[in-house]
Write a protein that holds these residues in place. Structure first.
Motif, PDB file in Angstrom:
ATOM      1  N   SER A   1      20.511   0.294  -8.753  1.00  0.00           N
ATOM      2  CA  SER A   1      19.568   0.173  -9.869  1.00  0.00           C
ATOM      3  C   SER A   1      19.628   1.390 -10.781  1.00  0.00           C
ATOM      4  N   VAL A   2      19.187   1.184 -12.013  1.00  0.00           N
ATOM      5  CA  VAL A   2      19.100   2.278 -12.978  1.00  0.00           C
ATOM      6  C   VAL A   2      18.101   3.324 -12.474  1.00  0.00           C
ATOM      7  N   ILE A   3      17.035   2.887 -11.832  1.00  0.00           N
ATOM      8  CA  ILE A   3      16.036   3.835 -11.329  1.00  0.00           C
ATOM      9  C   ILE A   3      16.646   4.737 -10.256  1.00  0.00           C
ATOM     10  N   ALA A   4      17.376   4.169  -9.304  1.00  0.00           N
ATOM     11  CA  ALA A   4      18.014   4.984  -8.258  1.00  0.00           C
ATOM     12  C   ALA A   4      19.010   5.968  -8.870  1.00  0.00           C
ATOM     13  N   ALA A   5      19.778   5.516  -9.844  1.00  0.00           N
ATOM     14  CA  ALA A   5      20.758   6.393 -10.499  1.00  0.00           C
ATOM     15  C   ALA A   5      20.061   7.510 -11.277  1.00  0.00           C
ATOM     16  N   THR A   6      18.940   7.193 -11.922  1.00  0.00           N
ATOM     17  CA  THR A   6      18.207   8.192 -12.687  1.00  0.00           C
ATOM     18  C   THR A   6      17.601   9.248 -11.765  1.00  0.00           C
ATOM     19  N   VAL A   7      17.086   8.823 -10.618  1.00  0.00           N
ATOM     20  CA  VAL A   7      16.561   9.775  -9.634  1.00  0.00           C
ATOM     21  C   VAL A   7      17.685  10.707  -9.170  1.00  0.00           C
ATOM     22  N   ASP A   8      18.857  10.137  -8.877  1.00  0.00           N
ATOM     23  CA  ASP A   8      20.000  10.961  -8.448  1.00  0.00           C
ATOM     24  C   ASP A   8      20.408  11.962  -9.529  1.00  0.00           C
ATOM     25  N   GLN A   9      20.462  11.505 -10.780  1.00  0.00           N
ATOM     26  CA  GLN A   9      20.850  12.388 -11.887  1.00  0.00           C
ATOM     27  C   GLN A   9      19.828  13.503 -12.096  1.00  0.00           C
ATOM     28  N   ALA A  10      18.551  13.170 -12.031  1.00  0.00           N
ATOM     29  CA  ALA A  10      17.505  14.179 -12.217  1.00  0.00           C
ATOM     30  C   ALA A  10      17.579  15.231 -11.107  1.00  0.00           C
ATOM     31  N   ARG A  11      17.867  14.778  -9.905  1.00  0.00           N
ATOM     32  CA  ARG A  11      17.977  15.719  -8.794  1.00  0.00           C
ATOM     33  C   ARG A  11      19.174  16.644  -8.985  1.00  0.00           C
ATOM     34  N   LEU A  12      20.308  16.092  -9.416  1.00  0.00           N
ATOM     35  CA  LEU A  12      21.514  16.910  -9.633  1.00  0.00           C
ATOM     36  C   LEU A  12      21.317  17.925 -10.750  1.00  0.00           C
ATOM     37  N   LYS A  13      20.608  17.515 -11.800  1.00  0.00           N
ATOM     38  CA  LYS A  13      20.420  18.387 -12.961  1.00  0.00           C
ATOM     39  C   LYS A  13      19.195  19.277 -12.835  1.00  0.00           C
ATOM     40  N   SER A  14      18.387  19.059 -11.796  1.00  0.00           N
ATOM     41  CA  SER A  14      17.123  19.795 -11.626  1.00  0.00           C
ATOM     42  C   SER A  14      16.301  19.773 -12.914  1.00  0.00           C
TER      43      SER A  14
ATOM     44  N   SER B   1       0.835  -1.197   0.000  1.00  0.00           N
ATOM     45  CA  SER B   1       0.000   0.000   0.000  1.00  0.00           C
ATOM     46  C   SER B   1       0.871   1.249   0.000  1.00  0.00           C
ATOM     47  N   ALA B   2       0.271   2.362  -0.390  1.00  0.00           N
ATOM     48  CA  ALA B   2       0.996   3.640  -0.376  1.00  0.00           C
ATOM     49  C   ALA B   2       1.493   3.942   1.031  1.00  0.00           C
ATOM     50  N   LYS B   3       0.691   3.588   2.033  1.00  0.00           N
ATOM     51  CA  LYS B   3       1.095   3.828   3.423  1.00  0.00           C
ATOM     52  C   LYS B   3       2.331   2.993   3.778  1.00  0.00           C
ATOM     53  N   GLN B   4       2.373   1.730   3.337  1.00  0.00           N
ATOM     54  CA  GLN B   4       3.539   0.874   3.601  1.00  0.00           C
ATOM     55  C   GLN B   4       4.776   1.370   2.860  1.00  0.00           C
ATOM     56  N   LEU B   5       4.574   1.955   1.683  1.00  0.00           N
ATOM     57  CA  LEU B   5       5.691   2.468   0.893  1.00  0.00           C
ATOM     58  C   LEU B   5       6.220   3.790   1.421  1.00  0.00           C
ATOM     59  N   SER B   6       5.343   4.517   2.096  1.00  0.00           N
ATOM     60  CA  SER B   6       5.704   5.840   2.588  1.00  0.00           C
ATOM     61  C   SER B   6       6.969   5.771   3.434  1.00  0.00           C
ATOM     62  N   GLU B   7       7.889   6.629   3.088  1.00  0.00           N
ATOM     63  CA  GLU B   7       9.169   6.768   3.785  1.00  0.00           C
ATOM     64  C   GLU B   7      10.159   5.630   3.506  1.00  0.00           C
ATOM     65  N   ARG B   8       9.876   4.772   2.527  1.00  0.00           N
ATOM     66  CA  ARG B   8      10.905   3.831   2.048  1.00  0.00           C
ATOM     67  C   ARG B   8      11.720   4.560   1.009  1.00  0.00           C
ATOM     68  N   SER B   9      12.977   4.248   0.922  1.00  0.00           N
ATOM     69  CA  SER B   9      13.821   4.939  -0.049  1.00  0.00           C
ATOM     70  C   SER B   9      13.719   4.274  -1.420  1.00  0.00           C
ATOM     71  N   VAL B  10      14.084   5.041  -2.425  1.00  0.00           N
ATOM     72  CA  VAL B  10      14.129   4.522  -3.791  1.00  0.00           C
ATOM     73  C   VAL B  10      15.102   3.337  -3.835  1.00  0.00           C
ATOM     74  N   ALA B  11      16.244   3.470  -3.163  1.00  0.00           N
ATOM     75  CA  ALA B  11      17.251   2.403  -3.150  1.00  0.00           C
ATOM     76  C   ALA B  11      16.721   1.143  -2.475  1.00  0.00           C
ATOM     77  N   GLN B  12      15.927   1.293  -1.411  1.00  0.00           N
ATOM     78  CA  GLN B  12      15.357   0.124  -0.734  1.00  0.00           C
ATOM     79  C   GLN B  12      14.388  -0.625  -1.640  1.00  0.00           C
ATOM     80  N   LEU B  13      13.610   0.120  -2.396  1.00  0.00           N
ATOM     81  CA  LEU B  13      12.589  -0.511  -3.233  1.00  0.00           C
ATOM     82  C   LEU B  13      13.159  -1.087  -4.522  1.00  0.00           C
ATOM     83  N   PHE B  14      14.014  -0.317  -5.186  1.00  0.00           N
ATOM     84  CA  PHE B  14      14.487  -0.725  -6.510  1.00  0.00           C
ATOM     85  C   PHE B  14      15.924  -1.244  -6.521  1.00  0.00           C
ATOM     86  N   GLY B  15      16.642  -1.083  -5.425  1.00  0.00           N
ATOM     87  CA  GLY B  15      18.035  -1.527  -5.352  1.00  0.00           C
ATOM     88  C   GLY B  15      18.990  -0.347  -5.372  1.00  0.00           C
ATOM     89  N   GLU B  16      19.981  -0.421  -4.529  1.00  0.00           N
ATOM     90  CA  GLU B  16      20.939   0.677  -4.383  1.00  0.00           C
ATOM     91  C   GLU B  16      21.662   1.002  -5.685  1.00  0.00           C
TER      92      GLU B  16
END
Length: 120
Positions: free
Chosen positions: A56-69, A39-54
Protein backbone atom coordinates in the motif's frame (compact mmCIF):
# COMPACT_ATOMS: atom_id res chain seq x y z
CA UNK A 1 -4.71 26.70 30.89
CA UNK A 2 -2.96 23.34 30.63
CA UNK A 3 -3.55 21.13 27.66
CA UNK A 4 -3.83 17.41 28.16
CA UNK A 5 -2.51 15.52 25.15
CA UNK A 6 -5.00 12.70 25.82
CA UNK A 7 -7.86 15.15 25.30
CA UNK A 8 -6.32 16.45 22.08
CA UNK A 9 -5.69 12.88 20.87
CA UNK A 10 -9.29 11.91 21.57
CA UNK A 11 -10.70 15.02 19.87
CA UNK A 12 -8.76 14.73 16.60
CA UNK A 13 -11.45 14.44 13.93
CA UNK A 14 -9.30 12.27 11.64
CA UNK A 15 -7.87 8.79 12.12
CA UNK A 16 -4.48 8.95 13.83
CA UNK A 17 -2.07 6.15 14.67
CA UNK A 18 1.31 5.96 16.38
CA UNK A 19 3.64 3.57 14.55
CA UNK A 20 6.58 2.24 16.59
CA UNK A 21 10.10 1.46 15.36
CA UNK A 22 9.01 -2.03 14.20
CA UNK A 23 6.18 -0.52 12.10
CA UNK A 24 3.62 -1.84 14.57
CA UNK A 25 0.63 0.26 15.62
CA UNK A 26 1.09 1.21 19.26
CA UNK A 27 -1.79 3.72 19.61
CA UNK A 28 -4.95 4.67 17.71
CA UNK A 29 -7.44 7.46 18.39
CA UNK A 30 -11.22 7.01 18.38
CA UNK A 31 -11.53 8.18 14.75
CA UNK A 32 -9.01 5.47 13.77
CA UNK A 33 -11.00 2.87 15.70
CA UNK A 34 -14.13 3.87 13.78
CA UNK A 35 -12.32 3.80 10.45
CA UNK A 36 -10.99 0.26 10.89
CA UNK A 37 -13.89 -0.98 13.06
CA UNK A 38 -11.52 -2.27 15.73
CA UNK A 39 -10.56 -1.05 19.17
CA UNK A 40 -7.16 0.47 19.89
CA UNK A 41 -6.41 -2.61 21.99
CA UNK A 42 -7.21 -4.93 19.04
CA UNK A 43 -5.06 -2.80 16.74
CA UNK A 44 -2.16 -2.73 19.17
CA UNK A 45 0.83 -4.58 17.79
CA UNK A 46 -0.66 -5.06 14.30
CA UNK A 47 1.67 -3.92 11.58
CA UNK A 48 0.99 -1.13 9.12
CA UNK A 49 1.31 -3.72 6.32
CA UNK A 50 -1.27 -6.00 7.97
CA UNK A 51 -3.80 -3.21 8.27
CA UNK A 52 -3.30 -1.30 5.04
CA UNK A 53 -1.61 -3.90 2.81
CA UNK A 54 2.02 -4.80 2.27
CA UNK A 55 2.20 -2.92 -1.04
CA UNK A 56 0.00 0.00 0.00
CA UNK A 57 0.92 3.64 -0.44
CA UNK A 58 0.52 4.08 3.33
CA UNK A 59 3.06 1.33 4.13
CA UNK A 60 5.50 2.79 1.59
CA UNK A 61 5.04 6.30 2.99
CA UNK A 62 5.73 5.08 6.54
CA UNK A 63 8.91 3.36 5.28
CA UNK A 64 10.04 6.50 3.43
CA UNK A 65 9.37 8.77 6.41
CA UNK A 66 11.36 6.45 8.65
CA UNK A 67 14.31 6.37 6.22
CA UNK A 68 14.32 10.15 5.82
CA UNK A 69 13.62 10.86 9.51
CA UNK A 70 11.17 13.49 8.33
CA UNK A 71 7.57 14.19 7.45
CA UNK A 72 5.89 13.14 4.22
CA UNK A 73 2.48 13.85 2.72
CA UNK A 74 0.60 11.85 0.11
CA UNK A 75 -2.43 13.47 -1.48
CA UNK A 76 -5.54 11.86 -2.94
CA UNK A 77 -4.65 8.23 -2.36
CA UNK A 78 -7.25 5.48 -2.19
CA UNK A 79 -7.48 3.69 1.15
CA UNK A 80 -9.52 0.49 1.37
CA UNK A 81 -9.96 -1.66 4.46
CA UNK A 82 -11.79 -4.90 5.13
CA UNK A 83 -13.04 -5.30 1.56
CA UNK A 84 -14.72 -1.89 1.62
CA UNK A 85 -14.83 0.57 -1.24
CA UNK A 86 -11.73 2.78 -1.34
CA UNK A 87 -11.95 6.22 0.25
CA UNK A 88 -9.81 9.04 -1.14
CA UNK A 89 -7.56 10.42 1.59
CA UNK A 90 -4.59 12.63 2.29
CA UNK A 91 -1.95 10.94 4.44
CA UNK A 92 0.66 12.58 6.66
CA UNK A 93 3.49 10.60 8.28
CA UNK A 94 6.17 12.15 10.46
CA UNK A 95 8.20 11.75 13.64
CA UNK A 96 6.29 12.11 16.87
CA UNK A 97 8.03 15.14 18.30
CA UNK A 98 11.72 14.59 18.89
CA UNK A 99 11.25 10.81 19.05
CA UNK A 100 12.25 9.63 15.56
CA UNK A 101 11.48 5.98 16.47
CA UNK A 102 7.74 6.64 16.72
CA UNK A 103 5.82 8.06 13.78
CA UNK A 104 2.48 9.80 13.73
CA UNK A 105 0.25 8.58 10.89
CA UNK A 106 -2.71 10.87 10.12
CA UNK A 107 -5.34 9.94 7.55
CA UNK A 108 -7.68 12.65 6.31
CA UNK A 109 -10.58 11.50 4.15
CA UNK A 110 -11.08 14.12 1.45
CA UNK A 111 -14.56 13.20 0.28
CA UNK A 112 -16.45 15.88 2.21
CA UNK A 113 -14.06 18.70 1.25
CA UNK A 114 -14.09 17.65 -2.40
CA UNK A 115 -17.88 17.49 -2.49
CA UNK A 116 -18.09 20.95 -0.93
CA UNK A 117 -15.66 22.51 -3.44
CA UNK A 118 -17.47 20.93 -6.37
CA UNK A 119 -20.78 22.40 -5.23
CA UNK A 120 -19.38 25.95 -4.97
Amino acid sequence: MTLDYEQIWAMLPFPAFVVNEDNLLSHANSAAEQMVTSSAKQLSERSVAQLFGENSVIAATVDQARLKSGSLMQYNIDVALNDTDPVTCNVHVGPLGSDVNNLLLLIQPTGVAQKMSRSL
